[in-house]
Every structure is written in C-alpha cells, then in structure tokens.
Design a protein around this motif. Structure first.
Motif, PDB file in Angstrom:
ATOM      1  N   PRO A   1      -9.966  -2.163  -8.929  1.00  0.00           N
ATOM      2  CA  PRO A   1      -9.291  -2.396  -7.650  1.00  0.00           C
ATOM      3  C   PRO A   1      -9.548  -1.248  -6.682  1.00  0.00           C
ATOM      4  N   SER A   2      -9.364  -1.525  -5.382  1.00  0.00           N
ATOM      5  CA  SER A   2      -9.588  -0.492  -4.361  1.00  0.00           C
ATOM      6  C   SER A   2      -8.484   0.554  -4.416  1.00  0.00           C
ATOM      7  N   PHE A   3      -7.236   0.101  -4.665  1.00  0.00           N
ATOM      8  CA  PHE A   3      -6.112   1.040  -4.797  1.00  0.00           C
ATOM      9  C   PHE A   3      -4.938   0.346  -5.474  1.00  0.00           C
ATOM     10  N   PHE A   4      -4.018   1.183  -5.966  1.00  0.00           N
ATOM     11  CA  PHE A   4      -2.736   0.712  -6.492  1.00  0.00           C
ATOM     12  C   PHE A   4      -1.670   1.150  -5.494  1.00  0.00           C
ATOM     13  N   SER A   5      -0.599   0.348  -5.346  1.00  0.00           N
ATOM     14  CA  SER A   5       0.506   0.862  -4.536  1.00  0.00           C
ATOM     15  C   SER A   5       1.777   0.861  -5.365  1.00  0.00           C
ATOM     16  N   VAL A   6       2.683   1.787  -5.025  1.00  0.00           N
ATOM     17  CA  VAL A   6       3.918   1.956  -5.810  1.00  0.00           C
ATOM     18  C   VAL A   6       5.117   1.891  -4.865  1.00  0.00           C
TER      19      VAL A   6
ATOM     20  N   THR B   1      12.307  10.056  -7.199  1.00  0.00           N
ATOM     21  CA  THR B   1      11.515  10.843  -8.145  1.00  0.00           C
ATOM     22  C   THR B   1      10.641   9.954  -9.035  1.00  0.00           C
ATOM     23  N   ARG B   2      11.166   8.749  -9.356  1.00  0.00           N
ATOM     24  CA  ARG B   2      10.362   7.882 -10.236  1.00  0.00           C
ATOM     25  C   ARG B   2       9.102   7.396  -9.508  1.00  0.00           C
ATOM     26  N   THR B   3       9.256   7.031  -8.231  1.00  0.00           N
ATOM     27  CA  THR B   3       8.073   6.614  -7.463  1.00  0.00           C
ATOM     28  C   THR B   3       7.084   7.778  -7.381  1.00  0.00           C
TER      29      THR B   3
ATOM     30  N   VAL C   1      -8.446   7.582 -11.448  1.00  0.00           N
ATOM     31  CA  VAL C   1      -9.195   6.348 -11.735  1.00  0.00           C
ATOM     32  C   VAL C   1      -9.149   5.394 -10.544  1.00  0.00           C
ATOM     33  N   VAL C   2      -7.931   5.148 -10.051  1.00  0.00           N
ATOM     34  CA  VAL C   2      -7.742   4.246  -8.903  1.00  0.00           C
ATOM     35  C   VAL C   2      -6.844   4.979  -7.906  1.00  0.00           C
ATOM     36  N   PRO C   3      -7.243   5.069  -6.628  1.00  0.00           N
ATOM     37  CA  PRO C   3      -6.403   5.826  -5.686  1.00  0.00           C
ATOM     38  C   PRO C   3      -5.047   5.151  -5.474  1.00  0.00           C
ATOM     39  N   PRO C   4      -3.966   5.940  -5.405  1.00  0.00           N
ATOM     40  CA  PRO C   4      -2.645   5.341  -5.167  1.00  0.00           C
ATOM     41  C   PRO C   4      -2.220   5.376  -3.699  1.00  0.00           C
ATOM     42  N   MET C   5      -1.353   4.416  -3.349  1.00  0.00           N
ATOM     43  CA  MET C   5      -0.653   4.467  -2.062  1.00  0.00           C
ATOM     44  C   MET C   5       0.839   4.502  -2.370  1.00  0.00           C
ATOM     45  N   ALA C   6       1.540   5.488  -1.796  1.00  0.00           N
ATOM     46  CA  ALA C   6       2.981   5.624  -2.019  1.00  0.00           C
ATOM     47  C   ALA C   6       3.741   4.909  -0.905  1.00  0.00           C
ATOM     48  N   HIS C   7       4.686   4.031  -1.265  1.00  0.00           N
ATOM     49  CA  HIS C   7       5.584   3.456  -0.267  1.00  0.00           C
ATOM     50  C   HIS C   7       6.645   4.516   0.052  1.00  0.00           C
ATOM     51  N   LEU C   8       7.090   4.536   1.302  1.00  0.00           N
ATOM     52  CA  LEU C   8       8.096   5.519   1.716  1.00  0.00           C
ATOM     53  C   LEU C   8       8.959   4.890   2.812  1.00  0.00           C
ATOM     54  N   THR C   9      10.286   5.070   2.729  1.00  0.00           N
ATOM     55  CA  THR C   9      11.172   4.415   3.709  1.00  0.00           C
ATOM     56  C   THR C   9      11.954   5.423   4.545  1.00  0.00           C
ATOM     57  N   CYS C  10      12.369   4.970   5.728  1.00  0.00           N
ATOM     58  CA  CYS C  10      13.196   5.813   6.607  1.00  0.00           C
ATOM     59  C   CYS C  10      14.624   5.913   6.107  1.00  0.00           C
ATOM     60  N   VAL C  11      15.181   4.762   5.682  1.00  0.00           N
ATOM     61  CA  VAL C  11      16.611   4.703   5.336  1.00  0.00           C
ATOM     62  C   VAL C  11      16.966   5.740   4.268  1.00  0.00           C
TER      63      VAL C  11
ATOM     64  N   LEU D   1       2.449   4.009   2.706  1.00  0.00           N
ATOM     65  CA  LEU D   1       2.918   2.812   3.406  1.00  0.00           C
ATOM     66  C   LEU D   1       4.251   3.191   4.038  1.00  0.00           C
ATOM     67  N   ALA D   2       4.275   3.306   5.367  1.00  0.00           N
ATOM     68  CA  ALA D   2       5.462   3.791   6.081  1.00  0.00           C
ATOM     69  C   ALA D   2       6.358   2.616   6.443  1.00  0.00           C
ATOM     70  N   LEU D   3       7.584   2.632   5.889  1.00  0.00           N
ATOM     71  CA  LEU D   3       8.476   1.469   5.996  1.00  0.00           C
ATOM     72  C   LEU D   3       9.822   1.844   6.605  1.00  0.00           C
ATOM     73  N   GLY D   4      10.443   0.841   7.241  1.00  0.00           N
ATOM     74  CA  GLY D   4      11.814   1.033   7.696  1.00  0.00           C
ATOM     75  C   GLY D   4      12.734   1.144   6.497  1.00  0.00           C
TER      76      GLY D   4
END
Ligand code: FAD
Length: 284
Positions: free
Chosen positions: A41-46, A56-58, A70-80, A103-106
């Motif tokens: 895959p191109s990347f994994f996201s968490v 901390t788990r993320t 092995v596979v580049p990760p993308m971290a989800h992150l929220t404002c709240v 991944l920048a999220l509300g």
C-alpha cells in the motif's frame, strides 16, 4: 514519504486502522498489518479517538509504523480537546520519529464531553493553518460527500471544505456507497476552483448492525438497493460476501471515474480488504 508526493506520482492505495485498546486487539492489528503490507500500500493511516482519547495509543502505533519503515504512516489529529501546546508536543514527537503525514480534523466531542480538555482550535482549517505555519508536513483533510451532519446547507459545507482544501494537500472522504456522491463532490469543488486530489474512502460492509450505526454517525446514507440486498441475509459470511462485492464494484467505478486512489477502512481486519484488492487486480 509524503502523501502529496505519492499522489503527484500516481494513484495511491491505503488502509486505515484504529489504535488497539487491549493486548489481544494489539496482536490482531499486528497480524492485520503483516497481512496487508505485502500488498504494498502507499500508506497506512491511524485514527485518533474522539477528543484525543487515544492520544498516546495512536502516537505509539504511528511512531512504530514510521520506525519500521515498511509503509509510511499518516496520523489523524483532531482540534477538539487540544491546546496549542498539546498539538505542538505531539507534532514534535511525530517529526522526531520521521512521520511526515497528518490528517487534520475538527473531531467530535467524546460521549462524555467533560472528558475533553480545552480546545485552542475549533475547525479543521485552524489546525491546517497552524501545521502549515509551524510544521513541514503533508496535510490531508476530511471531506463528506453526503455533507457533514453539522453543516447547515450543502453550499456551506462545500464552501468550508474548499477553504481548508485550498491550504491542505489532499482530501480523504467519509465512506459512501454510490459513485455519484464522489463525482458530485469533486464537481462542486471544481466549481469553487479547487482541484486538489480527493481520495475516496471505502468501507466494506461486514456486519449489518455496525454499518447502520456508523452510517448514522457519519451522515452517510445506506441506499435502498443495499438495504434490500442485506435485509434477507442471516449468515455473517453472506453479509461479508455481499459487502465485498459491493465495495469491489464501488472501487472499480471510482477508479473509472478518475479517483486519485482508494482508501480502505479496514476496522483492523484484513480479509475483506484483501479480497477487494484482489478483485480489483491491485497490489502484490
Ligand atoms: P471541520 O472541517 O472543522 O468541519 C466541521 C463542520 O464545521 C462542518 O459542518 C463544516 O462545514 C463546519 N465549518 C468548518 N469551518 C467552519 C467555519 N469557519 N465556520 C463555520 N462552520 C465551519 N474523527 C475523530 O475523532 N478521529 C479520527 O481519526 C477521524 N478520522 C476521520 C477520517 C476521515 C477520512 C473522515 C471523513 C472523518 C474522520 N473523523 C475522525 C470524523 C471527523 O472528526 C468529524 O466528522 C468531525 O465532526 C468533523 O471533522 P472535519 O475535519 O470535517 O471538521
């Protein structure tokens, strides 16, 4: 490797996980990652728990993926539930571990709002602007093809999405079941002058009750034809078979419609995703 660069080179295929809560779930995720990595895959996201409940788990899953290389990760992150300092601390840890994609999220409030701390950023756009100013990373944002449940109108939804996507590198969508939702979203953004890549999210149906609940929460509609196909099925294996068939057709339709990639919501299991991947003739 930055997702913006991967998208510039060609189509991306990616898998999403959530951070495990128990040792057993941890072992399940490790097994899923081992089974999916050979698909290249191109990347994994968490994902990131509502209000930062999995902070901390993320981080641990993302950092471990980055370290393994092995596979580049993308971290989800929220404002709240995050102050500017919280965000800066976490982003500093990601930078140090070589994580290049966010991944920048509300975000949403957790079920008990008193568990969420104060928030310095209110909309995803605020977080995107902060990241752009202070961190050199590839930035994705969320898109809701069937409109975000809190948007007062379609026009308002598209206006705010266009604003954040102008500053981000790409969008990733909520799941949906009909290719027309994706095409309409893309066309509406193009009409607002935004042509950044929009990667559609695909959720294979593997459990009837679960998909109804998730669709209600995310604002995705389950079309009548899909309800009709699922309604008579009693056996879990039959539900999964139909889910894989429907997701395969949607994936093929999306690629034919020119989607820049496909993002699979795996729910930390690999079987359905691997079958869809094989049906589409991808990976390996
Ligand atoms: P925003 O872009 O802030 O939009 C939220 C609402 O506010 C929309 O109605 C928008 O139109 C409106 N809005 C935006 N800016 C303004 C403004 N300036 N003024 C007025 N209104 C405005 N949630 C998690 O908690 N963890 C995850 O890991 C996670 N991953 C996700 C991954 C994907 C691909 C998607 C599609 C969603 C994900 N979510 C996740 C869910 C997401 O956090 C929720 O849908 C949240 O309610 C909105 O996030 P957003 O980034 O779209 O927010």
């Amino acid at each position: 490797m930055r997702i913006a660069e991967l998208l510039a080179r060609g189509r991306t295929f990616s898998f999403e996980f959530f951070p495990p809560k128990t040792d057993e779930a941890q072992a399940q995720l490790a097994n899923t990652i081992t089974e999916l990595a050979p698909l290249k895959p191109s990347f994994f996201s968490v994902t990131y728990g509502a209000g930062g409940s999995t902070r901390t788990r993320t981080r641990d899953v993302v950092v471990e993926l980055a370290r393994s290389g092995v596979v580049p990760p993308m971290a989800h992150l929220t404002c709240v539930g995050h102050t500017r300092d919280d965000i800066n601390l976490l982003l500093g840890e990601y930078k140090a571990a070589g994580v290049e994609n966010i991944l920048a999220l509300g975000g949403d409030l957790p079920s008990d709002p008193s568990l969420a701390g104060p928030s310095d950023f209110h909309h995803a756009l605020d977080l995107v602007e902060h990241l752009r100013e202070h961190f050199d990373m590839s930035i994705g944002v969320a898109a809701h093809p069937e409109v975000h449940p809190r948007s007062p109108s379609r026009e308002s939804d598209r206006y705010h999405l266009a604003e954040k996507l102008r500053r981000a590198d790409f969008a990733m969508t909520q799941f949906f079941f009909e290719v027309q939702h994706y095409e309409r979203l893309r066309d509406e953004l193009a009409a607002l002058g935004v042509h950044k890549p929009i990667v559609p999210g695909i959720m294979p149906v593997t459990n009837k009750g679960q998909i109804v609940k998730m669709a209600q929460m995310s604002g995705a509609a389950i079309p009548q034809w899909l309800s009709d196909r699922l309604a008579p099925l009693e056996d879990a294996a039959d539900v999964r078979r139909v889910g894989v068939e429907v997701a395969t057709t949607l994936g093929a339709d999306l690629l034919a419609a020119g989607a820049p990639g496909l993002h699979f919501y795996t729910l930390n299991r690999s079987t359905a995703t691997r079958e869809i991947y094989a049906n589409l003739g991808l990976g390996g």
